[in-house]
Design an enzyme around this catalytic site. Structure first.
Site, mmCIF file in Angstrom:
data_model
loop_
_atom_site.group_PDB
_atom_site.id
_atom_site.type_symbol
_atom_site.label_atom_id
_atom_site.label_comp_id
_atom_site.label_asym_id
_atom_site.label_seq_id
_atom_site.Cartn_x
_atom_site.Cartn_y
_atom_site.Cartn_z
ATOM 1 C CB CYS A 95 -21.103 13.814 -21.386
ATOM 2 S SG CYS A 95 -20.404 14.848 -20.083
ATOM 3 C CB CYS A 101 -12.756 7.406 -10.608
ATOM 4 S SG CYS A 101 -12.805 7.724 -8.824
ATOM 5 C CB CYS A 115 -17.285 10.495 -23.479
ATOM 6 S SG CYS A 115 -15.737 10.620 -22.582
ATOM 7 C CB CYS A 125 -7.835 13.324 -6.968
ATOM 8 S SG CYS A 125 -7.917 12.095 -8.292
ATOM 9 C CB CYS A 153 -12.540 15.858 -19.468
ATOM 10 S SG CYS A 153 -13.850 16.631 -20.411
ATOM 11 C CB CYS A 168 -12.601 12.540 -12.926
ATOM 12 S SG CYS A 168 -12.724 13.685 -11.542
ATOM 13 C CB CYS A 192 -14.063 11.920 -4.104
ATOM 14 S SG CYS A 192 -13.124 13.149 -5.025
ATOM 15 C CG ASP A 200 -14.870 26.515 -3.038
ATOM 16 O OD1 ASP A 200 -15.788 25.693 -3.138
ATOM 17 O OD2 ASP A 200 -13.717 26.200 -2.740
HETATM 18 C C1 B12 Z 1 -18.470 20.103 -1.812
HETATM 19 C C2 B12 Z 1 -17.472 20.343 -2.906
HETATM 20 C C3 B12 Z 1 -16.566 19.323 -3.180
HETATM 21 C C4 B12 Z 1 -16.681 17.929 -2.581
HETATM 22 C C5 B12 Z 1 -17.838 17.186 -3.309
HETATM 23 C C6 B12 Z 1 -17.667 17.257 -4.846
HETATM 24 C C7 B12 Z 1 -18.951 17.333 -5.618
HETATM 25 N N1 B12 Z 1 -18.927 16.786 -6.817
HETATM 26 O O1 B12 Z 1 -19.910 17.928 -5.167
HETATM 27 C C8 B12 Z 1 -15.277 17.327 -2.824
HETATM 28 C C9 B12 Z 1 -14.393 17.600 -1.615
HETATM 29 C C10 B12 Z 1 -15.210 15.844 -3.141
HETATM 30 C C11 B12 Z 1 -14.796 18.218 -3.980
HETATM 31 C C12 B12 Z 1 -13.836 17.810 -4.870
HETATM 32 C C13 B12 Z 1 -13.413 18.573 -5.953
HETATM 33 N N2 B12 Z 1 -13.729 19.853 -6.199
HETATM 34 CO CO1 B12 Z 1 -15.097 20.810 -5.227
HETATM 35 N N3 B12 Z 1 -16.506 21.808 -4.492
HETATM 36 C C14 B12 Z 1 -17.468 21.568 -3.629
HETATM 37 C C15 B12 Z 1 -18.447 22.746 -3.477
HETATM 38 C C16 B12 Z 1 -18.038 23.538 -2.237
HETATM 39 C C17 B12 Z 1 -19.917 22.380 -3.411
HETATM 40 C C18 B12 Z 1 -20.372 21.407 -4.519
HETATM 41 C C19 B12 Z 1 -21.721 20.813 -4.211
HETATM 42 O O2 B12 Z 1 -22.697 21.526 -4.078
HETATM 43 N N4 B12 Z 1 -21.761 19.505 -4.066
HETATM 44 C C20 B12 Z 1 -22.975 18.811 -3.728
HETATM 45 C C21 B12 Z 1 -23.380 17.832 -4.802
HETATM 46 C C22 B12 Z 1 -24.824 17.397 -4.639
HETATM 47 O O3 B12 Z 1 -23.274 18.503 -5.992
HETATM 48 P P1 B12 Z 1 -22.943 17.784 -7.383
HETATM 49 O O4 B12 Z 1 -22.003 16.688 -7.333
HETATM 50 O O5 B12 Z 1 -22.616 18.910 -8.268
HETATM 51 O O6 B12 Z 1 -24.381 17.159 -7.612
HETATM 52 C C23 B12 Z 1 -24.972 17.161 -8.856
HETATM 53 C C24 B12 Z 1 -24.937 15.796 -9.498
HETATM 54 O O7 B12 Z 1 -24.713 14.814 -8.516
HETATM 55 C C25 B12 Z 1 -26.267 15.753 -10.174
HETATM 56 N N5 B12 Z 1 -27.099 14.598 -9.872
HETATM 57 C C26 B12 Z 1 -27.370 13.992 -8.714
HETATM 58 N N6 B12 Z 1 -28.255 13.016 -8.899
HETATM 59 C C27 B12 Z 1 -28.560 13.019 -10.200
HETATM 60 C C28 B12 Z 1 -29.413 12.240 -10.926
HETATM 61 C C29 B12 Z 1 -29.531 12.484 -12.288
HETATM 62 C C30 B12 Z 1 -30.464 11.639 -13.040
HETATM 63 C C31 B12 Z 1 -28.776 13.506 -12.916
HETATM 64 C C32 B12 Z 1 -28.866 13.767 -14.367
HETATM 65 C C33 B12 Z 1 -27.913 14.285 -12.172
HETATM 66 C C34 B12 Z 1 -27.819 14.032 -10.825
HETATM 67 O O8 B12 Z 1 -27.040 16.880 -9.747
HETATM 68 C C35 B12 Z 1 -26.440 17.443 -8.596
HETATM 69 C C36 B12 Z 1 -26.730 18.922 -8.521
HETATM 70 O O9 B12 Z 1 -26.230 19.614 -9.652
HETATM 71 C C37 B12 Z 1 -18.154 23.557 -4.801
HETATM 72 C C38 B12 Z 1 -18.303 25.071 -4.686
HETATM 73 C C39 B12 Z 1 -19.769 25.497 -4.707
HETATM 74 N N7 B12 Z 1 -20.168 26.295 -3.774
HETATM 75 O O10 B12 Z 1 -20.500 25.066 -5.587
HETATM 76 C C40 B12 Z 1 -16.707 23.141 -5.142
HETATM 77 C C41 B12 Z 1 -16.328 22.901 -6.625
HETATM 78 C C42 B12 Z 1 -17.416 22.060 -7.209
HETATM 79 N N8 B12 Z 1 -15.116 22.113 -6.561
HETATM 80 C C43 B12 Z 1 -14.307 22.378 -7.506
HETATM 81 C C44 B12 Z 1 -13.118 21.637 -7.765
HETATM 82 C C45 B12 Z 1 -12.110 22.265 -8.711
HETATM 83 C C46 B12 Z 1 -12.926 20.374 -7.174
HETATM 84 C C47 B12 Z 1 -11.833 19.331 -7.520
HETATM 85 C C48 B12 Z 1 -11.490 19.262 -8.993
HETATM 86 C C49 B12 Z 1 -10.571 19.653 -6.670
HETATM 87 C C50 B12 Z 1 -9.427 18.659 -6.823
HETATM 88 N N9 B12 Z 1 -8.627 18.749 -7.885
HETATM 89 O O11 B12 Z 1 -9.235 17.828 -5.974
HETATM 90 C C51 B12 Z 1 -12.489 18.014 -7.003
HETATM 91 C C52 B12 Z 1 -13.323 17.310 -8.086
HETATM 92 C C53 B12 Z 1 -13.991 16.047 -7.632
HETATM 93 C C54 B12 Z 1 -15.271 15.749 -8.424
HETATM 94 N N10 B12 Z 1 -15.215 14.826 -9.350
HETATM 95 O O12 B12 Z 1 -16.300 16.422 -8.185
HETATM 96 C C55 B12 Z 1 -14.819 23.498 -8.403
HETATM 97 C C56 B12 Z 1 -15.327 22.883 -9.711
HETATM 98 C C57 B12 Z 1 -15.221 23.814 -10.892
HETATM 99 C C58 B12 Z 1 -15.923 23.224 -12.077
HETATM 100 N N11 B12 Z 1 -15.396 23.489 -13.258
HETATM 101 O O13 B12 Z 1 -16.911 22.553 -11.937
HETATM 102 C C59 B12 Z 1 -15.960 24.155 -7.499
HETATM 103 C C60 B12 Z 1 -17.152 24.696 -8.252
HETATM 104 C C61 B12 Z 1 -15.258 25.289 -6.709
HETATM 105 C C62 B12 Z 1 -15.039 26.547 -7.559
HETATM 106 N N12 B12 Z 1 -15.559 27.677 -7.095
HETATM 107 O O14 B12 Z 1 -14.437 26.554 -8.594
HETATM 108 N N13 B12 Z 1 -15.480 19.362 -4.041
HETATM 109 S S1 SF4 Z 2 -11.181 13.601 -8.243
HETATM 110 FE FE1 SF4 Z 2 -12.342 12.419 -9.729
HETATM 111 S S2 SF4 Z 2 -10.953 10.687 -10.357
HETATM 112 FE FE2 SF4 Z 2 -10.112 11.579 -8.480
HETATM 113 S S3 SF4 Z 2 -10.966 10.264 -6.840
HETATM 114 FE FE3 SF4 Z 2 -12.341 12.096 -7.031
HETATM 115 S S4 SF4 Z 2 -13.920 11.434 -8.453
HETATM 116 FE FE4 SF4 Z 2 -12.227 9.915 -8.637
#
Ligand code: B12
Ligand code: SF4
Length: 387
Positions: free
Chosen positions: A202, A212, A205, A255, A262, A258, A228, A148
């Protein structure tokens, strides 16, 4: 050396490597991991590109640590130039009851599933270190373990290692465990054979996008973290922006909407690891009781829990937003008491809660008494906004 001798040597190397892989898998499972896969450092190029676009768009909000030194994150070799294989591991934390049911109980607090038990960082790190020690003893090499907090793109690496795919909610979805997997990584100098990347399942779906509460997805597979609830209640240090307060409902830490929406969750295996079990007192704690926590009581209740890291004041801010959304006028007395809290963050949220719960006339009476003794500008703004 003759050709047949070379063939024999290569065959024995192949055999050794496949034996090592089988033993690694068995060891990982024995240590409590539910899935394991292997990839190479060069497999997440397009994800790295998307990451840079995400940062450029400002979608990370105040998470400056996420934007820092992107070259380390977008390619594992940027973090550690010697890495030759990446071992990705998953731990199933599927809930034992419907995580959305609590959202109907408005005087109770919803703590997201991952935070209802002991901190997964500690638990998974211990297991990663044990597995890494075993690997080094079995096949001499250097290793680093991550869960993480390091500059590692865990989700794309896990997809490349066949653990699942990044779903439209951006989290990793597994055919076996649905959306409920914690991830961890071991970087190693060993060259191990890679698994094939998992493909996207996916389809059409969009359940996670539609559920959200704050419309945090500008497009499928893209999250605007600033919208978020997980970010707003955990990472955000200041007051929660007005526009999201009602939508937050009673979610006081993270939260799960989402993830819970699934459909792949229905294939998730039963029987999660006992040590990831929720603590009973954190399944549906009362808002009134939580609002009375002082710093010492907060630390005691959340010992070894990830909730502890946001500190008592931010936690109380979240509880007060939930109190404001409770529709229970009896909770107004808790908010009223917190108008005198030492923290302006808490006082500001208390003002909002009272504005939601009190009749206009009563609110104005409380306001005129409280505004006189309020010196903090941000809290005074809350009073003005709530009128
Ligand atoms: C920063 C972070 C957050 C942030 C940002 C979330 C996010 N989605 O990145 C916040 C605080 C919001 C957060 C929330 C949560 N998190 Co968090 N978080 C992280 C962290 C530290 C980094 C993730 C990251 O690099 N984000 C940066 C963005 C750019 O990454 P991304 O969203 O994955 O971006 C991808 C897409 O956007 C896509 N994309 C972008 N543009 C485009 C365009 C096209 C055309 C396509 C196809 C794709 C695409 O590609 C990007 C790169 O893969 C990781 C741990 C780690 N070191 O990886 C944990 C992690 C992702 N979190 C985790 C968890 C459990 C959560 C929550 C469920 C916690 C909760 N219950 O509240 C929520 C889920 C919210 C959500 N829907 O994502 C777990 C997820 C496990 C899993 N099965 O995936 C991780 C991996 C931690 C762990 N070690 O288990 N988190
Ligand atoms: S965890 Fe998922 S459903 Fe909840 S606010 Fe963030 S993106 Fe929306």
């Amino acid at each position: 050396m003759t050709t047949s001798n070379v063939d024999a040597l290569l065959n024995s190397v192949d055999r050794d490597i496949s034996q090592l892989r089988a033993a690694l898998d068995a060891q990982a499972r024995a240590l409590g991991f539910d899935c394991i896969g292997i990839t190479e450092p060069g497999t997440i190029e397009s994800a790295g590109q998307h990451f840079l676009e995400f940062i450029a768009s400002g979608g990370h909000g105040d998470m400056d640590w996420l934007a820092a030194q992107p070259e380390r994150r977008v390619d594992p070799r940027g973090l550690w130039s010697e890495v030759r294989s990446v071992i990705m591991l998953g731990v199933n934390y599927g809930p034992d009851q419907d995580p959305l049911a609590i959202l109907e109980l408005r005087t109770r607090a919803a703590i997201s599933v991952y935070a209802q038990g002991d901190d997964y960082h500690d638990l998974i790190k211990k297991r990663l270190k044990a597995l890494a020690r075993w690997l080094v003893a079995t096949a001499p090499s250097e290793v680093k373990v991550f869960v993480d907090t390091a500059a590692v793109m865990e989700k794309p690496l896990a997809q490349a290692a066949h653990l699942g795919w990044q779903g439209k909610h951006t989290n990793l979805v597994s055919r076996e465990f649905g959306s409920w997997l914690f991830l961890g990584a071991i970087y190693t100098t060993l060259k191990l054979p890679s698994d094939d990347a998992e493909i996207d399942h996916c389809g059409s779906c969009r359940a996670c996008l539609d559920i959200c509460p704050t419309s945090a997805f500008p497009a499928p597979y893209r999250l605007d973290a600033r919208r978020c609830i997980s970010y707003l209640t955990i990472e955000n240090k200041g007051p929660i922006p007005q526009e999201f307060r009602e939508a937050i409902g009673n979610r006081i830490y993270g939260c799960d909407d989402c993830l819970a929406a699934c459909p792949w969750n229905k294939f998730a295996r039963e029987g999660r690891e006992a040590r990831l079990a929720a603590r009973d007192e954190l399944r549906a704690p009362g808002l009134a009781e939580l609002s009375r926590l002082d710093d010492a009581a907060f630390r005691a209740l959340f010992t070894k829990s990830p909730v502890k890291r946001i500190g008592r004041d931010r936690f109380l801010r979240n509880v007060l937003i939930a109190i404001g959304n409770s529709g229970d006028a009896a909770l107004a007395q808790e908010a009223r008491r917190l108008l005198d809290d030492a923290s302006p963050l808490v006082r500001g949220a208390a003002v909002w809660a009272l504005g939601q719960l009190l009749a206009r006339e009563e609110f104005e009476v409380v306001k005129s008494a409280a505004l006189d003794r309020e010196s903090d500008d941000s809290v005074r703004e809350e009073w003005q906004a709530a009128s």
